[in-house]
Design a protein around this motif. Structure first.
Motif, PDB file in Angstrom:
ATOM      1  N   VAL A 128       0.755  -1.249  -0.079  1.00  0.00           N
ATOM      2  CA  VAL A 128       0.154   0.144  -0.018  1.00  0.00           C
ATOM      3  C   VAL A 128       0.822   1.117  -0.079  1.00  0.00           C
ATOM      4  N   SER A 129       0.947   1.852  -1.220  1.00  0.00           N
ATOM      5  CA  SER A 129       1.856   3.221  -1.259  1.00  0.00           C
ATOM      6  C   SER A 129       1.138   4.392  -0.515  1.00  0.00           C
ATOM      7  N   PHE A 130      -0.185   4.779  -1.085  1.00  0.00           N
ATOM      8  CA  PHE A 130      -0.651   5.842  -0.507  1.00  0.00           C
ATOM      9  C   PHE A 130      -2.229   5.756  -0.522  1.00  0.00           C
ATOM     10  N   GLY A 131      -2.478   6.260   0.689  1.00  0.00           N
ATOM     11  CA  GLY A 131      -4.179   6.315   0.784  1.00  0.00           C
ATOM     12  C   GLY A 131      -4.603   7.821   1.349  1.00  0.00           C
ATOM     13  N   ALA A 132      -5.707   8.343   0.692  1.00  0.00           N
ATOM     14  CA  ALA A 132      -6.268   9.561   1.247  1.00  0.00           C
ATOM     15  C   ALA A 132      -7.632   9.735   1.256  1.00  0.00           C
ATOM     16  N   VAL A 133      -8.193  10.625   2.321  1.00  0.00           N
ATOM     17  CA  VAL A 133      -9.577  10.543   2.260  1.00  0.00           C
ATOM     18  C   VAL A 133      -9.878  12.388   2.254  1.00  0.00           C
ATOM     19  N   ARG A 134     -10.962  12.539   1.465  1.00  0.00           N
ATOM     20  CA  ARG A 134     -11.291  14.179   1.372  1.00  0.00           C
ATOM     21  C   ARG A 134     -11.120  14.845   2.695  1.00  0.00           C
ATOM     22  N   PRO A 135     -10.310  15.813   2.929  1.00  0.00           N
ATOM     23  CA  PRO A 135     -10.540  16.734   3.990  1.00  0.00           C
ATOM     24  C   PRO A 135     -12.244  16.732   4.344  1.00  0.00           C
ATOM     25  N   GLY A 136     -12.321  16.888   5.758  1.00  0.00           N
ATOM     26  CA  GLY A 136     -13.841  16.903   6.156  1.00  0.00           C
ATOM     27  C   GLY A 136     -14.344  15.360   6.270  1.00  0.00           C
ATOM     28  N   HIS A 137     -13.782  14.218   5.641  1.00  0.00           N
ATOM     29  CA  HIS A 137     -14.507  13.135   5.891  1.00  0.00           C
ATOM     30  C   HIS A 137     -13.565  12.121   6.296  1.00  0.00           C
ATOM     31  N   GLN A 138     -12.511  12.601   7.052  1.00  0.00           N
ATOM     32  CA  GLN A 138     -11.899  11.556   7.780  1.00  0.00           C
ATOM     33  C   GLN A 138     -12.497  10.959   9.018  1.00  0.00           C
ATOM     34  N   LYS A 139     -11.853  10.120   9.478  1.00  0.00           N
ATOM     35  CA  LYS A 139     -12.708   9.199  10.808  1.00  0.00           C
ATOM     36  C   LYS A 139     -13.958   8.935  10.360  1.00  0.00           C
ATOM     37  N   SER A 140     -14.331   8.566   9.479  1.00  0.00           N
ATOM     38  CA  SER A 140     -15.373   8.341   8.829  1.00  0.00           C
ATOM     39  C   SER A 140     -15.594   6.548   8.351  1.00  0.00           C
ATOM     40  N   GLY A 141     -14.224   6.000   8.505  1.00  0.00           N
ATOM     41  CA  GLY A 141     -14.183   4.450   8.247  1.00  0.00           C
ATOM     42  C   GLY A 141     -14.006   4.277   6.779  1.00  0.00           C
ATOM     43  N   LEU A 142     -13.879   5.328   5.862  1.00  0.00           N
ATOM     44  CA  LEU A 142     -13.822   5.047   4.497  1.00  0.00           C
ATOM     45  C   LEU A 142     -12.284   4.411   4.297  1.00  0.00           C
ATOM     46  N   MET A 143     -11.100   4.877   4.823  1.00  0.00           N
ATOM     47  CA  MET A 143      -9.836   4.262   4.703  1.00  0.00           C
ATOM     48  C   MET A 143      -9.936   2.941   5.211  1.00  0.00           C
ATOM     49  N   SER A 144     -10.394   2.719   6.486  1.00  0.00           N
ATOM     50  CA  SER A 144     -10.311   1.272   6.863  1.00  0.00           C
ATOM     51  C   SER A 144     -11.053   0.382   5.985  1.00  0.00           C
ATOM     52  N   GLY A 145     -12.281   0.840   5.362  1.00  0.00           N
ATOM     53  CA  GLY A 145     -13.114  -0.058   4.459  1.00  0.00           C
ATOM     54  C   GLY A 145     -12.286  -0.525   3.226  1.00  0.00           C
ATOM     55  N   LEU A 146     -11.552   0.582   2.514  1.00  0.00           N
ATOM     56  CA  LEU A 146     -10.770   0.174   1.592  1.00  0.00           C
ATOM     57  C   LEU A 146      -9.378  -0.780   1.794  1.00  0.00           C
ATOM     58  N   LEU A 147      -8.728  -0.388   3.015  1.00  0.00           N
ATOM     59  CA  LEU A 147      -7.782  -1.310   3.435  1.00  0.00           C
ATOM     60  C   LEU A 147      -8.365  -2.649   3.728  1.00  0.00           C
ATOM     61  N   ALA A 148      -9.383  -2.990   4.172  1.00  0.00           N
ATOM     62  CA  ALA A 148     -10.113  -3.962   4.564  1.00  0.00           C
ATOM     63  C   ALA A 148     -10.135  -4.852   3.050  1.00  0.00           C
ATOM     64  N   GLU A 149     -10.233  -4.347   1.907  1.00  0.00           N
ATOM     65  CA  GLU A 149     -10.146  -4.802   0.600  1.00  0.00           C
ATOM     66  C   GLU A 149      -9.119  -5.563   0.341  1.00  0.00           C
ATOM     67  N   ILE A 150      -8.159  -4.827   0.559  1.00  0.00           N
ATOM     68  CA  ILE A 150      -6.644  -5.177   0.327  1.00  0.00           C
ATOM     69  C   ILE A 150      -6.260  -6.500   1.365  1.00  0.00           C
ATOM     70  N   THR A 151      -6.574  -6.406   2.568  1.00  0.00           N
ATOM     71  CA  THR A 151      -6.427  -7.487   3.479  1.00  0.00           C
ATOM     72  C   THR A 151      -7.148  -8.816   2.994  1.00  0.00           C
ATOM     73  N   ALA A 152      -8.321  -8.537   2.529  1.00  0.00           N
ATOM     74  CA  ALA A 152      -9.322  -9.835   2.109  1.00  0.00           C
ATOM     75  C   ALA A 152      -8.459 -10.701   0.852  1.00  0.00           C
ATOM     76  N   ARG A 153      -8.035  -9.402   0.248  1.00  0.00           N
ATOM     77  CA  ARG A 153      -7.323 -10.197  -1.084  1.00  0.00           C
ATOM     78  C   ARG A 153      -5.895 -10.776  -0.856  1.00  0.00           C
ATOM     79  N   ALA A 154      -5.121 -10.256   0.308  1.00  0.00           N
ATOM     80  CA  ALA A 154      -4.089 -10.952   0.645  1.00  0.00           C
ATOM     81  C   ALA A 154      -4.295 -11.956   1.389  1.00  0.00           C
ATOM     82  N   ASP A 155      -5.388 -12.144   2.242  1.00  0.00           N
ATOM     83  CA  ASP A 155      -5.906 -13.373   2.905  1.00  0.00           C
ATOM     84  C   ASP A 155      -6.325 -14.498   1.969  1.00  0.00           C
TER      85      ASP A 155
END
Length: 203
Positions: A128-155
Motif C-alpha cells: 500500500v503506497s498511499f491512501g487519502a480521504v477528502r478533508p472533512g471526511h476523515q475518521k468516517s471509516g472510509l480508509m479502513s474499508g478500502l484497506l479491508a479490501e486489500i487485506t481480504a485479497r491478501a488473505d
C-alpha cells in the motif's frame, strides 16, 4: 428474435461505477498530504509544494492504474493506491517521471526511496503506497474499508501486506485492519520525519 430452448440467456455485465479521473485522485492525494511531514520535508516551500504535488501523485496514480491497483469509494472521497505481489515497476522510467514532476526536489525523493528499499520486505505481499480521504471526511471509516479490501485479497492469496505510515493517524488506521509495526522507523536525514514500517500476516 425470441430465445428458444436451445438459446442460452445472456446476462448483461455487472455494473461498475466509473473510477474518478486520475486528475481527481491526484488532487485528492495532494490535498490530503499537503501538510504531511514527509511531503514537507521533500518540498519545504509551501507554495512550491501545492504546485508540485499533483504531478508527483499523478505518477503514483498511473503506476497503480497500470496494475489495476486503485481502490476508491463510489463518490471519490477516498482513494487507496497499492501494488500487487510481483509488480516490478520500471525504475528508470519512474525516476524520469519524478524528475519531470519534482525538478530540483527529486534528490530528496530519491533519498526517501533508497531508505524505503533498504527495509522493504522480500516475501510476496501487497504494498500500500498511499491512501487519502477528502478533508472533512476523515475518521468516517472510509480508509479502513478500502484497506479491508486489500487485506481480504491478501488473505485469499495467503500473502502479506505492507505499508509505511507517515503519521499517527495513518498508523492507527493500519492497526485497525491488523497491521503491526515491523522493526525500527525509517528516519530521514537532516532532522527529517520518520516513516513507520507496518506489516500484516495473512489470516
Amino acid at each position: 428474435m425470441s430465445p428458444t430452448a436451445s438459446s442460452p440467456t445472456v446476462l448483461p455485465p455487472p455494473h461498475r461505477p466509473a473510477r474518478p479521473s486520475a486528475e481527481h485522485l491526484s488532487a485528492l492525494l495532494s490535498a490530503a498530504f499537503h501538510d504531511d511531514a514527509l511531503t514537507r520535508w521533500m518540498i519545504p516551500d509551501e507554495r512550491s509544494r501545492a504546485h508540485l504535488l499533483p504531478g508527483f501523485f499523478s505518477v503514483f496514480v498511473e503506476l497503480s492504474a497500470a496494475h489495476d491497483a486503485i481502490l476508491t469509494t463510489p463518490d471519490g472521497d477516498a482513494v487507496l493506491l497499492f501494488l500487487p505481489p510481483g509488480a516490478a515497476p520500471d525504475e528508470e522510467a519512474l525516476d524520469a517521471a519524478f524528475t519531470h514532476a519534482l525538478g530540483e526536489h527529486t534528490e530528496r525523493l530519491r533519498t526517501i526511496a533508497r531508505l524505503q528499499a533498504e527495509r522493504h520486505p522480500h516475501t510476496p505481499h501487497y504494498y500500500v503506497s498511499f491512501g487519502a480521504v477528502r478533508p472533512g471526511h476523515q475518521k468516517s471509516g472510509l480508509m479502513s474499508g478500502l484497506l479491508a479490501e486489500i487485506t481480504a485479497r491478501a488473505d485469499a492469496e495467503r500473502v502479506g501486506a505492507y505499508t509505511e505510515a507517515s503519521s499517527p493517524g495513518g498508523e492507527a488506521t493500519t492497526r485497525r485492519t491488523g497491521f503491526d509495526r515491523l522493526g525500527a522507523d525509517i528516519t530521514l536525514p537532516d532532522n527529517g520525519p520518520a516513516l513507520r514500517p507496518m506489516w500484516r500476516n495473512p489470516r
